[in-house]
Design a protein around this motif. Sequence first.
Motif, PDB file in Angstrom:
ATOM      1  N   THR A 197       0.755  -1.208  -0.099  1.00  0.00           N
ATOM      2  CA  THR A 197       0.109  -0.116   0.007  1.00  0.00           C
ATOM      3  C   THR A 197       1.084   1.167  -0.018  1.00  0.00           C
ATOM      4  O   THR A 197       1.907   1.194   0.868  1.00  0.00           O
ATOM      5  CB  THR A 197      -1.056  -0.022   1.223  1.00  0.00           C
ATOM      6  OG1 THR A 197      -1.578  -1.066   1.361  1.00  0.00           O
ATOM      7  CG2 THR A 197      -2.228   1.167   1.046  1.00  0.00           C
ATOM      8  N   LYS A 199       1.552   5.637  -0.836  1.00  0.00           N
ATOM      9  CA  LYS A 199       1.081   6.961  -0.869  1.00  0.00           C
ATOM     10  C   LYS A 199       2.508   7.727  -1.516  1.00  0.00           C
ATOM     11  O   LYS A 199       3.362   7.671  -0.702  1.00  0.00           O
ATOM     12  CB  LYS A 199       0.777   7.696   0.492  1.00  0.00           C
ATOM     13  CG  LYS A 199       0.293   9.021   0.229  1.00  0.00           C
ATOM     14  CD  LYS A 199      -0.603   9.510   1.374  1.00  0.00           C
ATOM     15  CE  LYS A 199       0.297   9.560   2.623  1.00  0.00           C
ATOM     16  NZ  LYS A 199      -0.273  10.318   3.988  1.00  0.00           N
ATOM     17  N   GLU A 201       3.777  11.377  -3.241  1.00  0.00           N
ATOM     18  CA  GLU A 201       3.071  12.681  -3.330  1.00  0.00           C
ATOM     19  C   GLU A 201       4.420  13.581  -4.095  1.00  0.00           C
ATOM     20  O   GLU A 201       5.611  13.261  -3.821  1.00  0.00           O
ATOM     21  CB  GLU A 201       2.687  13.123  -1.830  1.00  0.00           C
ATOM     22  CG  GLU A 201       1.449  12.502  -1.792  1.00  0.00           C
ATOM     23  CD  GLU A 201       1.290  13.165  -0.157  1.00  0.00           C
ATOM     24  OE1 GLU A 201       1.957  13.747   0.544  1.00  0.00           O
ATOM     25  OE2 GLU A 201       0.100  12.806   0.294  1.00  0.00           O
ATOM     26  N   SER A 336      -0.740   1.633  -6.526  1.00  0.00           N
ATOM     27  CA  SER A 336      -1.328   1.704  -5.134  1.00  0.00           C
ATOM     28  C   SER A 336      -1.743   3.157  -4.833  1.00  0.00           C
ATOM     29  O   SER A 336      -2.776   3.528  -4.591  1.00  0.00           O
ATOM     30  CB  SER A 336      -0.679   0.904  -4.276  1.00  0.00           C
ATOM     31  OG  SER A 336      -1.204   1.199  -2.946  1.00  0.00           O
ATOM     32  N   SER A 337      -0.728   3.932  -4.930  1.00  0.00           N
ATOM     33  CA  SER A 337      -1.035   5.405  -4.778  1.00  0.00           C
ATOM     34  C   SER A 337      -2.083   6.002  -5.805  1.00  0.00           C
ATOM     35  O   SER A 337      -2.910   6.943  -5.114  1.00  0.00           O
ATOM     36  CB  SER A 337       0.408   5.869  -4.865  1.00  0.00           C
ATOM     37  OG  SER A 337       0.335   7.484  -4.351  1.00  0.00           O
ATOM     38  N   GLU A 338      -1.945   5.770  -6.872  1.00  0.00           N
ATOM     39  CA  GLU A 338      -3.002   6.528  -7.866  1.00  0.00           C
ATOM     40  C   GLU A 338      -4.209   5.928  -7.537  1.00  0.00           C
ATOM     41  O   GLU A 338      -5.134   6.722  -7.714  1.00  0.00           O
ATOM     42  CB  GLU A 338      -2.575   6.188  -9.257  1.00  0.00           C
ATOM     43  CG  GLU A 338      -1.075   6.794  -9.644  1.00  0.00           C
ATOM     44  CD  GLU A 338      -0.465   6.410 -10.915  1.00  0.00           C
ATOM     45  OE1 GLU A 338      -1.068   5.301 -11.732  1.00  0.00           O
ATOM     46  OE2 GLU A 338       0.650   6.946 -11.277  1.00  0.00           O
ATOM     47  N   GLU A 339      -4.387   4.816  -7.445  1.00  0.00           N
ATOM     48  CA  GLU A 339      -5.990   4.179  -7.281  1.00  0.00           C
ATOM     49  C   GLU A 339      -6.381   4.087  -5.887  1.00  0.00           C
ATOM     50  O   GLU A 339      -7.525   3.605  -5.725  1.00  0.00           O
ATOM     51  CB  GLU A 339      -5.876   2.798  -7.975  1.00  0.00           C
ATOM     52  CG  GLU A 339      -5.696   2.891  -9.547  1.00  0.00           C
ATOM     53  CD  GLU A 339      -5.601   1.496 -10.197  1.00  0.00           C
ATOM     54  OE1 GLU A 339      -6.166   0.765  -9.557  1.00  0.00           O
ATOM     55  OE2 GLU A 339      -5.398   1.599 -11.214  1.00  0.00           O
ATOM     56  N   LYS A 340      -5.211   4.315  -5.087  1.00  0.00           N
ATOM     57  CA  LYS A 340      -5.628   4.513  -3.530  1.00  0.00           C
ATOM     58  C   LYS A 340      -6.216   2.802  -3.156  1.00  0.00           C
ATOM     59  O   LYS A 340      -7.219   2.747  -2.555  1.00  0.00           O
ATOM     60  CB  LYS A 340      -6.603   5.249  -3.154  1.00  0.00           C
ATOM     61  CG  LYS A 340      -6.130   6.926  -3.319  1.00  0.00           C
ATOM     62  CD  LYS A 340      -7.234   7.823  -3.077  1.00  0.00           C
ATOM     63  CE  LYS A 340      -6.571   9.344  -2.849  1.00  0.00           C
ATOM     64  NZ  LYS A 340      -6.186   9.504  -4.131  1.00  0.00           N
TER      65      LYS A 340
END
Length: 348
Positions: A197, A199, A201, A336-340
């Motif tokens: 998972t 994040k 930025e 994972s980050s783009e689609e959360k």
Amino acid sequence: MSIKPINTAIAGYGAAGEFYHAPFIASSPEFKLTNVQERHKEQSKLKFPEVKVLRTFSELTNDPEIELIVITTPNEFHFSMAKEAMEKGKHVVVDKPITVTSGDAEQLIKISKETGKILTVYQNRRLDAGLLTIKKIKEENGFGKIRHYEAHFDRFRPAIKDSWREKETPGGGLLYDLGVHLLDQTIYLWGRPQTITAKIERQRPDAVVDDFFEITLQYSGFKAVVKAGMLVEEKTPQLYVEGSKLTYFRYDLDPQEAALKQGLFPRDAAWEKETVPTPGFVRNTDCEESEYPSERGNYPYFYRNLAQAIRNGGELLVKPEEAHYVIKLIELAKVSSEEKITIDLSNV
């Protein structure tokens, strides 16, 4: 009987070539630094006046005397250069990451097997003091059951540097830089995780590539968190392992990097003194804290190991398949980050 030194060339002479590779090659009797590729300058001759400076990569790959090429160019060129080098009969070290995409990494592994040429990746931070200390405690079962692992590589750098790593170029950004190290360290210690998972930025106003990430890897019974950012002022533990019997944490980076940037070589008398690591800390089940002596960091081992692999068929410290897996994780972290979402890794 003495073993003939491995004639070695470095492609690119930026910070990676000058500080992270050339000092170890020059300090190792198993190697002889014969050539450096610099497109415009002859910076390498300041420290290595005997080397031959070449302008093009093809001059390196076509030189029959060169056995090993160390590629320290920007990430986007790793694939094409490593491919050409192996196809021309050279062993290859690629400065991390192995490539920008997992597909390209897979192709390089195939070429390595077809040509019989060694391919490895400079994941030198497996040889950091803190990581070697954790590895020692783990092998002695000092932690007990692992509950949590965390690794940070934080900086406070609000201004954007004029560097290809900070530009919108393939393989640019913090994830392909420090993320590769942190993920490789984690897999080296704990093996392959179950899920990922992430994040990722851009936190600085002028950033055009990622400058922050937090990646959580789920293992059986614990999570591993790797994290880096460019706007972190508060000092937090760089490494943290919580176990049922012992918790270990460490704040300071390995001093080898600072010594290299001062211009020291491992062959220098001052190297031993300047690379003594500070201690970490442990906390027992009674919540009592104490200093814990650090293992010595050992970046020179990377090239000693490589020499054994080239001359005697020894096992590589960093196998290309391991580097390929890290790039797969980076690609999935971006998804994972783009689609959360959390991504299952059982089939990766």
